[in-house]
Design an enzyme around this catalytic site. Sequence first.
Site, short mmCIF file in Angstrom:
data_model
loop_
_atom_site.label_atom_id
_atom_site.label_comp_id
_atom_site.label_asym_id
_atom_site.label_seq_id
_atom_site.Cartn_x
_atom_site.Cartn_y
_atom_site.Cartn_z
N PHE A 3 2.51 9.94 3.03
CA PHE A 3 4.33 9.36 3.57
C PHE A 3 4.88 8.83 3.50
O PHE A 3 6.20 8.68 3.75
CB PHE A 3 4.02 9.82 5.51
CG PHE A 3 3.16 10.91 5.46
CD1 PHE A 3 1.59 11.59 6.01
CD2 PHE A 3 3.89 11.99 6.94
CE1 PHE A 3 1.15 12.61 6.36
CE2 PHE A 3 3.32 12.53 7.25
CZ PHE A 3 1.88 12.67 6.97
N SER A 4 4.32 7.93 2.65
CA SER A 4 5.31 6.48 2.79
C SER A 4 4.68 5.59 1.20
O SER A 4 3.66 5.52 1.33
CB SER A 4 5.21 5.89 3.76
OG SER A 4 4.17 5.37 4.26
N ASP A 53 -6.24 10.29 12.94
CA ASP A 53 -6.05 9.99 11.73
C ASP A 53 -6.76 8.91 11.52
O ASP A 53 -6.69 7.65 10.20
CB ASP A 53 -4.43 10.61 10.63
CG ASP A 53 -5.09 10.05 9.48
OD1 ASP A 53 -6.44 10.97 8.83
OD2 ASP A 53 -4.31 9.87 8.18
N GLY A 74 0.39 -1.05 -0.18
CA GLY A 74 -0.10 0.26 -0.15
C GLY A 74 1.18 0.62 0.07
O GLY A 74 2.27 1.08 -0.35
N GLY A 109 0.50 5.83 1.02
CA GLY A 109 0.04 6.53 1.47
C GLY A 109 0.44 8.46 1.09
O GLY A 109 1.40 8.10 0.60
P1 ATP Z 1 -1.63 8.80 5.44
O1 ATP Z 1 -1.60 8.87 3.87
O2 ATP Z 1 -2.53 7.95 5.59
O3 ATP Z 1 -1.04 9.43 6.28
P2 ATP Z 1 1.02 6.60 5.24
O4 ATP Z 1 1.41 7.68 4.46
O5 ATP Z 1 1.31 7.24 6.19
O6 ATP Z 1 -0.40 6.97 4.80
P3 ATP Z 1 0.60 4.20 6.03
O7 ATP Z 1 -1.76 4.30 7.02
O8 ATP Z 1 0.93 3.51 7.07
O9 ATP Z 1 0.91 5.14 5.51
O10 ATP Z 1 0.47 2.72 4.81
C1 ATP Z 1 -0.07 3.22 3.74
C2 ATP Z 1 -0.99 1.69 3.39
O11 ATP Z 1 -0.10 0.37 3.56
C3 ATP Z 1 -2.31 1.17 4.35
O12 ATP Z 1 -3.80 1.76 3.93
C4 ATP Z 1 -2.30 -0.04 4.37
O13 ATP Z 1 -2.81 -0.47 3.02
C5 ATP Z 1 -0.82 -0.13 4.11
N1 ATP Z 1 0.13 -1.17 5.13
C6 ATP Z 1 0.54 -0.39 6.31
N2 ATP Z 1 1.34 -1.11 6.95
C7 ATP Z 1 0.97 -2.28 6.93
C8 ATP Z 1 1.46 -3.47 7.57
N3 ATP Z 1 1.20 -3.74 8.99
N4 ATP Z 1 0.72 -4.48 6.76
C9 ATP Z 1 -0.11 -4.41 5.64
N5 ATP Z 1 -0.07 -3.41 5.45
C10 ATP Z 1 -0.27 -1.80 5.94
MG MG Z 2 -0.58 8.02 8.14
#
Ligand code: ATP
Ligand code: MG
Length: 504
Positions: free
Chosen positions: A32-33, A152, A28, A30
């Site tokens: 940030f990452s 969030d 996945g 988001g």
């Molecule tokens: P945001 O834009 O919501 O801030 P982010 O960049 O902080 O997102 P995360 O929400 O931590 O990132 O992770 C992005 C996606 O990756 C999640 O929605 C999920 O689909 C997948 N993901 C995150 N952590 C895990 C995990 N531990 N196991 C499996 N998939 C994961």
């Molecule tokens: Mg996030």
Amino acid sequence: DYRRGGYHAVRIGDAFKGGRYIVQSKLGWGHFSTVWLAWDTLMSQFVALKVQKSAQHYTEAALDEITILKQIAEGDPDGNKSVVKLLDHFKHSGPNGQHVCMVFENLGDNLLTLIKYTGYKGLPIHKVKELCFHILVGLDYLHRQLSIIHTDLKPENILLCSMIDPSKDLRKSGAPLILPDNKDVKGHVTFNGNVNKNQKKKIRRKAKEAAQGFAGKKAVESSLNAKSNADFPIDQLVGLASVNRSSNADAATASGKEHVGSKRGSGSRRRKTLESVDLKCKLVDFGNACWTYKQFTDNIQTRQYRCPEVILGSKYSTSADLWSFACICFELATGDMLFDPHSGDNFDRDEDHLALMMELLGTMPRKVRESTFNHFKVITLACSHFINMLCPFQIALGGRYSREFFNRHGDLRHIRRLRFWPLDKVLVEKYEFSEQDAKDLADFLIPILEFVPEKRPTAAQCLLHPWINAGPNSSKPRVPDVQSKVTDTGNSEKIKSVKERTEA
Ligand code: ATP
Ligand code: MG
Ligand code: MG
């Protein structure tokens, strides 16, 4: 976003932390990452690897996230508090800069994927209750034990503990393991970092064991050599893994192609699959989390899950998460977002959001919207924690932005006529719920969607509500020492008249 300060371009087969973690597929992403399924050669297990963007503020956010995640992991050694577990973290240098990487236990699909999987029709009510139970266990732990506010909460940030379709689960699919740098599955590993001799030996041995433990033994050279970049489609890899075991029809299901928006033929199969899905779930993404006593910003929550006090610029606390929780619960049950505001010609998205809330829940109480003592509020905010302990009534004062939205009569400035459509009626008339199901769900949700934040029930109190507490989960261990008294605010009284909503 794949530029300096942005995402790191990860490729299938890439090795991280000196060869310890080998990327298998994309899980996945988001804002940030990007998040990757990786094989941990040291512990011989699959993990989720979150690779943060590299700009300084992303790095700082990641370091705060790690601090919070460590606290969460310390308080939950058995991992049964419905919150994701951080296993490791390190920095990785690439062409776009230095990226903080976090390693988590690997979880399954997120709840948005699950909602899509139902064709945006919503889940059976008993499944919604099951998910809500686990979300509330997670929130209760964060709020009561750690004073952490997630800030969030949304379907993408809540993950099932398993995959909806098990054939998509590389952990169980018998898919060949991908090892680093185009090496074969016999366990030959190359290292690109500072790894000492003993570590190398251990990693090589683990990788070899892992490779032997995997079925097939046929290297997935094709996928390794394929132009696998950060957008490498997971289905391609999963397809490869499932070809030997399933018919073409099943492989099509596994690829997920017919799930979204497809109505014909797949409904009963979907329902069947759904029934067999274990709906335990965990909260993830603490990138925006804070403590009740240490907050980083006033600008929290993803739009559709944002609570009124944040829109109005008032003080917020753990009850902000409860508002988002109620929005998610509705979305799981109906497939639609509870509030999806848009700007118009003469009103902005915030004002539309407040209008939608009032159409569902009634007029906002005076103390929430009024900002008469705004100057006083600024002072209380400055030393908020201390003063609010002494004068908790202060938090009921209107927010900094209240006057932008409301006139002195308490009406919205640009959206004048509102059409009240209460939740139980919406559920019956729009979503074809039975009268009983609608009443039960509305009785559960309306107190949580209380405009006055302090009047919202806590997660612990929600866990004791009959909607959650009676039924399939009732045999599960309950949250201890909870004072049960879920607020019933008698919402219906608030509405005096039924008005039609138009642009002013
Ligand atoms: P945001 O834009 O919501 O801030 P982010 O960049 O902080 O997102 P995360 O929400 O931590 O990132 O992770 C992005 C996606 O990756 C999640 O929605 C999920 O689909 C997948 N993901 C995150 N952590 C895990 C995990 N531990 N196991 C499996 N998939 C994961
Ligand atoms: Mg996030
Ligand atoms: Mg996220």
